[in-house]
Design a protein around this motif. Structure first.
Motif, short mmCIF file in Angstrom:
data_model
loop_
_atom_site.label_atom_id
_atom_site.label_comp_id
_atom_site.label_asym_id
_atom_site.label_seq_id
_atom_site.Cartn_x
_atom_site.Cartn_y
_atom_site.Cartn_z
N ILE A 257 10.23 -8.85 -3.85
CA ILE A 257 11.62 -7.89 -4.16
C ILE A 257 11.39 -6.53 -4.58
CG2 ILE A 257 13.59 -7.70 -5.54
CD1 ILE A 257 13.88 -10.62 -5.81
N GLY A 258 10.39 -6.41 -5.71
CA GLY A 258 9.99 -4.95 -5.89
C GLY A 258 9.11 -4.25 -5.04
N ARG A 259 8.22 -4.65 -4.09
CA ARG A 259 7.44 -4.14 -3.13
C ARG A 259 8.29 -3.72 -2.25
NH1 ARG A 259 1.89 -4.10 -1.86
NH2 ARG A 259 1.78 -2.54 -0.15
N PHE A 260 9.31 -4.63 -1.52
CA PHE A 260 10.19 -4.24 -0.37
C PHE A 260 10.88 -3.25 -0.77
CE2 PHE A 260 14.33 -4.74 1.90
CZ PHE A 260 13.76 -5.05 2.92
N ILE A 261 11.52 -3.01 -2.10
CA ILE A 261 12.23 -2.07 -2.33
C ILE A 261 11.41 -0.78 -2.60
CG2 ILE A 261 13.74 -0.80 -4.18
CD1 ILE A 261 14.63 -3.87 -4.75
N ILE A 262 10.44 -0.73 -2.98
CA ILE A 262 9.33 0.39 -3.41
C ILE A 262 8.97 1.19 -2.05
CG2 ILE A 262 7.31 1.11 -4.32
CD1 ILE A 262 7.99 -0.58 -6.67
N GLU A 263 8.69 0.16 -1.02
CA GLU A 263 8.28 0.67 0.17
C GLU A 263 9.26 1.97 0.96
OE1 GLU A 263 5.52 -0.42 2.51
OE2 GLU A 263 4.44 -0.71 0.44
N TYR B 283 11.46 -1.26 12.20
CA TYR B 283 11.97 -0.40 10.97
C TYR B 283 11.40 -0.42 9.81
CZ TYR B 283 15.59 0.87 14.55
OH TYR B 283 16.04 1.54 15.82
N LEU B 284 10.59 -1.49 9.68
CA LEU B 284 9.94 -1.74 8.22
C LEU B 284 8.50 -1.96 8.41
CD1 LEU B 284 12.31 -4.99 7.38
CD2 LEU B 284 12.42 -2.69 6.69
N SER B 285 7.77 -1.38 7.18
CA SER B 285 6.37 -1.66 7.30
C SER B 285 5.93 -3.14 7.30
CB SER B 285 5.90 -0.79 6.05
OG SER B 285 6.43 -1.79 4.82
N MET B 286 4.46 -3.27 7.38
CA MET B 286 3.85 -4.63 7.56
C MET B 286 3.96 -5.31 6.09
SD MET B 286 -0.08 -5.33 7.88
CE MET B 286 -0.56 -4.61 6.25
N SER B 287 3.85 -4.29 4.96
CA SER B 287 4.11 -5.12 3.57
C SER B 287 5.75 -5.37 3.33
CB SER B 287 3.80 -3.87 2.62
OG SER B 287 2.27 -3.39 2.67
N GLN B 288 6.41 -4.66 3.99
CA GLN B 288 7.93 -5.38 3.82
C GLN B 288 8.09 -6.37 4.47
OE1 GLN B 288 9.58 -1.21 4.94
NE2 GLN B 288 10.92 -1.45 2.90
N TRP B 289 7.58 -6.78 5.77
CA TRP B 289 7.74 -7.97 6.44
C TRP B 289 7.06 -9.16 5.50
CZ3 TRP B 289 11.44 -8.60 9.77
CH2 TRP B 289 11.83 -7.55 10.51
N ILE B 290 6.07 -8.75 5.15
CA ILE B 290 5.21 -9.78 4.06
C ILE B 290 6.02 -10.00 2.74
CG2 ILE B 290 3.26 -10.27 2.96
CD1 ILE B 290 1.66 -8.68 4.86
N ALA B 291 6.68 -8.99 2.44
CA ALA B 291 7.54 -9.28 0.99
C ALA B 291 8.54 -10.16 1.41
CB ALA B 291 8.03 -7.91 0.58
N LEU B 292 9.30 -9.93 2.63
CA LEU B 292 10.39 -10.72 2.97
C LEU B 292 10.06 -12.22 3.19
CD1 LEU B 292 12.35 -8.63 5.61
CD2 LEU B 292 13.02 -9.05 3.28
N MET B 293 9.04 -12.27 3.77
CA MET B 293 8.23 -13.73 3.86
C MET B 293 8.16 -14.43 2.45
SD MET B 293 5.92 -13.84 7.13
CE MET B 293 5.01 -12.46 6.92
N MET B 294 7.53 -13.53 1.67
CA MET B 294 7.32 -13.95 0.02
C MET B 294 8.76 -14.44 -0.42
SD MET B 294 4.30 -11.45 -1.05
CE MET B 294 4.28 -12.02 -2.58
N VAL B 295 9.59 -13.62 -0.45
CA VAL B 295 11.09 -13.93 -1.00
C VAL B 295 11.68 -14.99 -0.42
CG1 VAL B 295 13.31 -12.90 -1.30
CG2 VAL B 295 11.28 -11.46 -1.53
#
Length: 285
Positions: A231-237, A249-261
């Motif tokens: 959650i935190g990583r998705f927002i900070i990105e 529209y999202l970074s690689m990290s955000q997609w991974i963060a969404l999968m984690m969530v």
């Protein structure tokens, strides 16, 4: 409110790698201490964090080489794929690391060591690694701040100016020269420090519950850390402007963060009764 400052480094490149080594040491020591708290035999388990650290550095390096946007192009233009992979197997290599790659690598390292040594404590090891990783990520972000990478968007109120020798200055001078003023960048949000604070809060939160030893649901801390960090990583990105791998529209990290969530949310929904019972018992006690 953060005061706008101008950072000066004496040994610029050494700052990040010093923090990397401190973060690794903190991960190892925390892991060993938590093993002791859980009464797991140290003689049969002390090597577990070493596997996590090695594979974390390995996969983190490979992510940087092949999945880090412009950085990947620079690596592949200078070196052959085989040589880059061989370099990644050296844990002391000076290549950049992608944090999510390191996270996935540490999970694999724990699973691998648990499997080949026929231990039967995968849940405990992953829980302990999750707590230790939270501290590791927090300290690592201090290194990012000293290095000048992972910087945020311009902000006059809370911004920090980075000097010529920083990665932020070099990247912005190349890609956004209007964000350079003299020998420093315009004030940029120190998203690295936001990540440090958030990661340390996650560490303390999980550590307190772990030491109380009230929640016995297998993999609870592992998925709790996954959910909170995701959650935190998705927002900070959203507040970063440094070059990153973008998928739509999202970074690689955000997609991974969404999968984690998503994965962690499924775990908590599936085990909500057992977790709620643990919290209820803790309150009654």
């Amino acid at each position: 409110m953060l005061k706008q400052i101008f950072l000066v480094y004496q040994n610029y490149r050494g700052d990040f790698f010093s923090m990397q080594n401190i973060a690794l040491a903190a991960y190892f020591v925390t892991f060993i201490i938590l093993l002791k708290i859980r009464s797991l035999k140290l003689l049969k388990s002390w090597f577990m964090p070493l596997f996590a650290m090695y594979f974390g550095l390995l996969i983190g390096t490979l992510f940087s080489i092949f999945l880090d946007g412009t950085v990947s192009d620079q690596y592949l233009a200078k070196y052959s794929v085989s040589s880059l992979i061989l370099q990644a197997f050296n844990p002391l290599n000076s290549r950049g690391k992608v944090m999510f790659g390191g996270y996935l690598g540490s999970i694999f390292g724990i699973w691998f060591a648990n499997y080949i040594f026929k231990r039967k404590s995968l849940s405990e090891f992953l829980n302990i690694s999750a707590i230790s990783s939270s501290l590791f990520f927090a300290i690592w972000r201090i290194g990012c701040f000293l290095d000048g990478c992972c910087y945020g968007i311009p902000n006059e109120t809370f911004g920090v100016s980075f000097p010529q020798r920083s990665l932020a200055f070099r990247e912005l001078k190349k890609n956004f020269p209007d964000l350079i003023v003299g020998s420093s960048t315009v004030p940029l949000l120190p998203t690295q420090l936001f990540s440090f604070v958030y990661g340390f809060i996650i560490f303390l939160f999980l550590l307190i519950f772990f030491c109380k030893d009230k929640i016995r649901c297998p993999y609870f801390y592992f998925f709790a850390q996954m959910l909170l960090y995701g959650i935190g990583r998705f927002i900070i990105e959203f507040f970063r402007i440094d070059p990153r791998e973008l998928w739509g529209y999202l970074s690689m990290s955000q997609w991974i963060a969404l999968m984690m969530v998503g994965v962690s949310s499924f775990f908590f929904i599936k085990n909500r009764k057992e977790i709620a019972k643990s919290f209820k018992n803790e309150t009654n006690n």
